[in-house]
Enzyme design. Structure first.
Site, PDB file in Angstrom:
ATOM      1  N   ASN A  53     -19.497  13.760   0.427  1.00 20.18           N
ATOM      2  CA  ASN A  53     -18.103  13.347   0.603  1.00 20.18           C
ATOM      3  C   ASN A  53     -17.708  12.430  -0.545  1.00 20.18           C
ATOM      4  OD1 ASN A  53     -15.675  13.337   2.450  1.00 20.18           O
ATOM      5  ND2 ASN A  53     -15.939  11.151   2.029  1.00 20.18           N
ATOM      6  N   TYR A  79     -12.363   4.187  -1.493  1.00 18.17           N
ATOM      7  CA  TYR A  79     -12.432   2.985  -0.671  1.00 18.17           C
ATOM      8  C   TYR A  79     -12.562   1.788  -1.615  1.00 18.17           C
ATOM      9  CZ  TYR A  79     -14.431   6.920   2.050  1.00 18.17           C
ATOM     10  OH  TYR A  79     -14.692   8.155   2.600  1.00 18.17           O
ATOM     11  N   ARG A  80     -11.607   0.888  -1.555  1.00 17.63           N
ATOM     12  CA  ARG A  80     -11.601  -0.226  -2.510  1.00 17.63           C
ATOM     13  C   ARG A  80     -12.858  -1.089  -2.390  1.00 17.63           C
ATOM     14  NH1 ARG A  80      -7.682  -3.229   1.253  1.00 17.63           N
ATOM     15  NH2 ARG A  80      -9.096  -4.653   2.329  1.00 17.63           N
ATOM     16  N   TRP A  96     -14.804   1.172   3.484  1.00 14.72           N
ATOM     17  CA  TRP A  96     -14.466   2.403   4.185  1.00 14.72           C
ATOM     18  C   TRP A  96     -14.088   2.036   5.604  1.00 14.72           C
ATOM     19  CZ3 TRP A  96     -19.584   4.028   1.861  1.00 14.72           C
ATOM     20  CH2 TRP A  96     -20.660   3.491   2.562  1.00 14.72           C
ATOM     21  N   GLU A 108     -14.683  17.483  -1.660  1.00 10.74           N
ATOM     22  CA  GLU A 108     -13.653  17.082  -2.621  1.00 10.74           C
ATOM     23  C   GLU A 108     -13.906  17.671  -4.006  1.00 10.74           C
ATOM     24  OE1 GLU A 108     -14.894  15.019  -0.332  1.00 10.74           O
ATOM     25  OE2 GLU A 108     -13.149  14.159   0.668  1.00 10.74           O
ATOM     26  N   ASP A 157      -2.110  -5.522   0.255  1.00 11.37           N
ATOM     27  CA  ASP A 157      -2.424  -4.126   0.571  1.00 11.37           C
ATOM     28  C   ASP A 157      -1.227  -3.177   0.492  1.00 11.37           C
ATOM     29  OD1 ASP A 157      -4.193  -2.077   1.425  1.00 11.37           O
ATOM     30  OD2 ASP A 157      -5.284  -3.562   2.609  1.00 11.37           O
TER      31      ASP A 157
HETATM   32  C1  LIG Z   1      -5.177   3.505  -4.075  1.00 11.21           C
HETATM   33  C2  LIG Z   1      -5.808   3.859  -2.762  1.00 11.21           C
HETATM   34  C3  LIG Z   1      -6.671   2.963  -2.147  1.00 11.21           C
HETATM   35  C4  LIG Z   1      -7.273   3.254  -0.934  1.00 11.21           C
HETATM   36  N1  LIG Z   1      -8.114   2.340  -0.357  1.00 11.21           N
HETATM   37  C5  LIG Z   1      -8.744   2.651   0.796  1.00 11.21           C
HETATM   38  C6  LIG Z   1      -9.683   1.736   1.362  1.00 11.21           C
HETATM   39  O1  LIG Z   1      -9.920   0.654   0.845  1.00 11.21           O
HETATM   40  N2  LIG Z   1     -10.315   2.102   2.510  1.00 11.21           N
HETATM   41  C7  LIG Z   1     -10.084   3.311   3.121  1.00 11.21           C
HETATM   42  O2  LIG Z   1     -10.711   3.596   4.146  1.00 11.21           O
HETATM   43  N3  LIG Z   1      -9.174   4.186   2.619  1.00 11.21           N
HETATM   44  C8  LIG Z   1      -8.518   3.880   1.463  1.00 11.21           C
HETATM   45  N4  LIG Z   1      -7.629   4.766   0.922  1.00 11.21           N
HETATM   46  C9  LIG Z   1      -7.341   6.028   1.637  1.00 11.21           C
HETATM   47  C10 LIG Z   1      -8.474   7.035   1.504  1.00 11.21           C
HETATM   48  O3  LIG Z   1      -8.837   7.211   0.162  1.00 11.21           O
HETATM   49  C11 LIG Z   1      -8.049   8.372   2.086  1.00 11.21           C
HETATM   50  O4  LIG Z   1      -7.833   8.180   3.471  1.00 11.21           O
HETATM   51  C12 LIG Z   1      -9.072   9.486   1.869  1.00 11.21           C
HETATM   52  O5  LIG Z   1      -8.518  10.700   2.312  1.00 11.21           O
HETATM   53  C13 LIG Z   1     -10.346   9.242   2.601  1.00 11.21           C
HETATM   54  O6  LIG Z   1     -11.254  10.279   2.337  1.00 11.21           O
HETATM   55  P1  LIG Z   1     -12.308  10.758   3.423  1.00 11.21           P
HETATM   56  O7  LIG Z   1     -11.523  11.520   4.471  1.00 11.21           O
HETATM   57  O8  LIG Z   1     -13.224  11.668   2.664  1.00 11.21           O
HETATM   58  O9  LIG Z   1     -12.978   9.570   3.987  1.00 11.21           O
HETATM   59  C14 LIG Z   1      -7.004   4.486  -0.297  1.00 11.21           C
HETATM   60  C15 LIG Z   1      -6.144   5.388  -0.913  1.00 11.21           C
HETATM   61  C16 LIG Z   1      -5.542   5.092  -2.128  1.00 11.21           C
HETATM   62  C17 LIG Z   1      -4.627   6.090  -2.757  1.00 11.21           C
HETATM   63 MN   LIG Z   2     -13.554  13.796   2.712  1.00 11.61          MN
END
Ligand SMILES: Cc1cc2nc3c(=O)[nH]c(=O)nc-3n(C[C@H](O)[C@H](O)[C@H](O)COP(=O)(O)O)c2cc1C
Ligand SMILES: [Mn+2]
Length: 490
Positions: A181, A185-186, A199, A245, A294
């Site tokens: 995956n 996640y910041r 996450w 991805e 945020d």
């Molecule tokens: C700039 C940016 C920052 C993000 N930061 C976070 C974060 O800190 N934690 C989080 O859970 N999702 C964050 N997201 C959202 C996730 O990247 C998004 O939900 C993603 O689809 C998660 O992928 P996954 O389904 O494979 O877990 C962020 C998105 C963007 C565009």
């Molecule tokens: Mn995913």
């Protein structure tokens, strides 16, 4: 079209007049944010900025900093090598409707329509530019003196708890199946070799982490920054859990992603990445993360999140550090989210054929506000669509869903509000449900759960108990409209 590096993308932006280069010294502490925020808030998203002389605590950074590179419709499309994001949406639609080609001619038709599934599969390579420079940190020691502190990571807003890596693509594996995956996640920098790993509980990284915890195993994690911007977009896209991805990125950019093994963990990352941070999360170990200015436009509170221990940092010789800021909308991420909605609209339509269009206006910061137009056929169909969306992946977070008729332009917030106000009897046409809420939502009484509201702003049918005869929208006849065009001067 794929980019061979993040730098190649920046060159393209510069050539197209989409990038402003700043060679004056600018601090990674607050100053880059203020300049970037002014761009993001200017009409259409302003320009991308490239800081050649970013400073970290007053000292010149070895690496330039790029920001707002995807922060407009045009740049977001350019990041995917497209004229318009619609092109990728059309390919998705075609792919979903396509049957496996039975003849050369059918296969050719697929290709002619830009569908190149072959390149969705990644290639495995032995090395790559992301390994130009390798720093190993055995047992957390920064032997070479180089560390996370040498990256020009922004301290974004005055009350942030520290510096945050804002465009990391986080690579993890499901320990049971080995499935990859990639999520964004910041990461808050704690010191030279540790950071937070934000996450949220609903995300796939967190699900993988939970399985390592249950198995009592250390979790290998790699974080790539930069490379072809298609990876960054793919990491943010709300792909269904289990859809890789990297496959999606390869499909989108029409070129196989070249993956290379990390030095210290059993994870593969794109060979063209600008930076790779390798390491592990020790399941169970958490540390206070935040506060952070945020997406919501508010600071999110301090909360416990996993800790990422870095065992190696590798980078390109000519690495550029890409980042973004989030805050009061509109911000760069609005354009990333809008592109996701365009690209995945065909998937929504496949599940709900009555859906005509969908928009997540900037004011709603992704999922707080969702506008959907439908071709209504039967009673309470608007509610069926809402419940369906609330059950689909990250649409579960949608706080308010407004359903309108197909002749309403969901990209015109004023048109939607007009329908909402004119077409609803508030009690009859609304519904409250219980669903998981976005971890960042500060309004819910308890974290991660809350109420959600749907409005049926479509015309009402006799079958729904409305027997007064629904009125007709006031409109000029097409003939007179065509006639009047001669006076409009266009
Ligand atoms: C700039 C940016 C920052 C993000 N930061 C976070 C974060 O800190 N934690 C989080 O859970 N999702 C964050 N997201 C959202 C996730 O990247 C998004 O939900 C993603 O689809 C998660 O992928 P996954 O389904 O494979 O877990 C962020 C998105 C963007 C565009
Ligand atoms: Mn995913």
């Amino acid at each position: 079209m794929a980019f061979s590096s993040f730098n190649a993308f920046l060159q393209k932006l510069e050539k197209e007049g989409e990038l402003r280069r700043i060679s004056d010294p600018v601090a990674t502490e607050l100053q880059i944010t203020e300049l970037a925020d002014r761009e993001m808030k200017s009409p259409g998203g302003g320009k991308a900025l490239l800081f050649d002389h970013a400073t970290i605590a007053g000292k010149r950074s070895q690496f330039p900093v790029a920001i707002n590179t995807m922060g407009s419709r045009r740049r977001m499309a350019m990041a995917l090598g497209l004229e318009s994001v619609e092109d990728l949406a059309a390919q998705m639609q075609f792919l979903l409707k396509a049957k496996p080609p039975r003849s050369f001619r059918e296969a050719f038709t697929l290709l002619k329509n830009g569908i190149d599934v072959i390149h969705a599969r990644p290639k495995h390579v032995r090395s790559g530019p992301c390994k130009d420079v390798i720093h190993l940190f055995p047992e957390g020691a920064t032997a070479s003196g180089f560390s996370l502190n040498d990256l020009p990571v922004l301290h974004c807003w005055p009350n942030d708890g520290g510096r945050f890596i804002t465009l990391p693509t986080v690579y993890t594996k499901d320990p049971d199946t080995g499935d990859r995956n990639v999520g964004m996640y910041r990461m808050q920098v704690f010191d030279g070799t540790t950071s937070g790993m934000h996450w949220q509980v609903h995300k796939v990284g967190a699900r993988h982490g939970k399985r390592y915890y249950e198995r009592g195993e250390r979790m290998p994690v790699a974080v790539a920054i930069g490379g072809d911007p298609a990876y960054t977009f793919a990491a943010t896209a709300p792909l269904p859990d289990g859809l890789d991805e990297i496959l999606f990125a390869g499909f989108a950019r029409k070129k196989s992603v070249e993956l290379v093994k990390c030095e210290t963990v059993d994870i593969e990352v794109p060979a063209d990445s600008d930076f790779v941070l390798e390491g592990y999360v020790q399941p169970g170990e958490v540390r206070a993360e935040g506060p952070f200015g945020d997406h919501t436009g508010f600071y999110t509170n301090v909360d416990d999140y996993p800790v990422f221990h870095i065992t190696a940092i590798t980078h390109r010789k000519d690495a550029v550090y890409p980042c973004t800021i989030v805050g009061v909308p509109p911000m760069e991420d609005f354009y990333m989210g809008a592109a996701s909605v365009r690209v995945f609209l065909p998937v929504f339509k496949m599940n709900f054929p009555e859906i005509v269009d969908m928009a997540l206006p900037a004011e709603g910061v992704f999922h707080n506000l969702v506008f959907v137009s439908i071709r209504k056929q039967y009673p309470w169909q608007a509610f069926k669509v809402m419940h369906g969306l609330w059950g689909m992946g990250q649409m579960m977070f949608a706080k308010y869903i407004v359903v309108v008729d197909e002749d309403c332009d969901v990209h015109n917030t004023s048109d939607v509000l007009f329908r909402l106000c004119a077409n609803t009897d508030p009690q009859r046409d609304s519904t409250f449900i219980k669903n998981p809420s976005d971890s960042l939502d500060h309004a819910t009484t308890l974290a991660n759960m809350g109420s959600h509201m749907g409005f049926d702003a479509t015309h009402k049918l006799p079958g729904e108990g409305y027997t007064r005869g629904w009125p007709e929208l006031v409109k000029m006849s097409p003939e007179v409209k065509a006639w009047a065009n001669q006076f409009s001067g266009t």
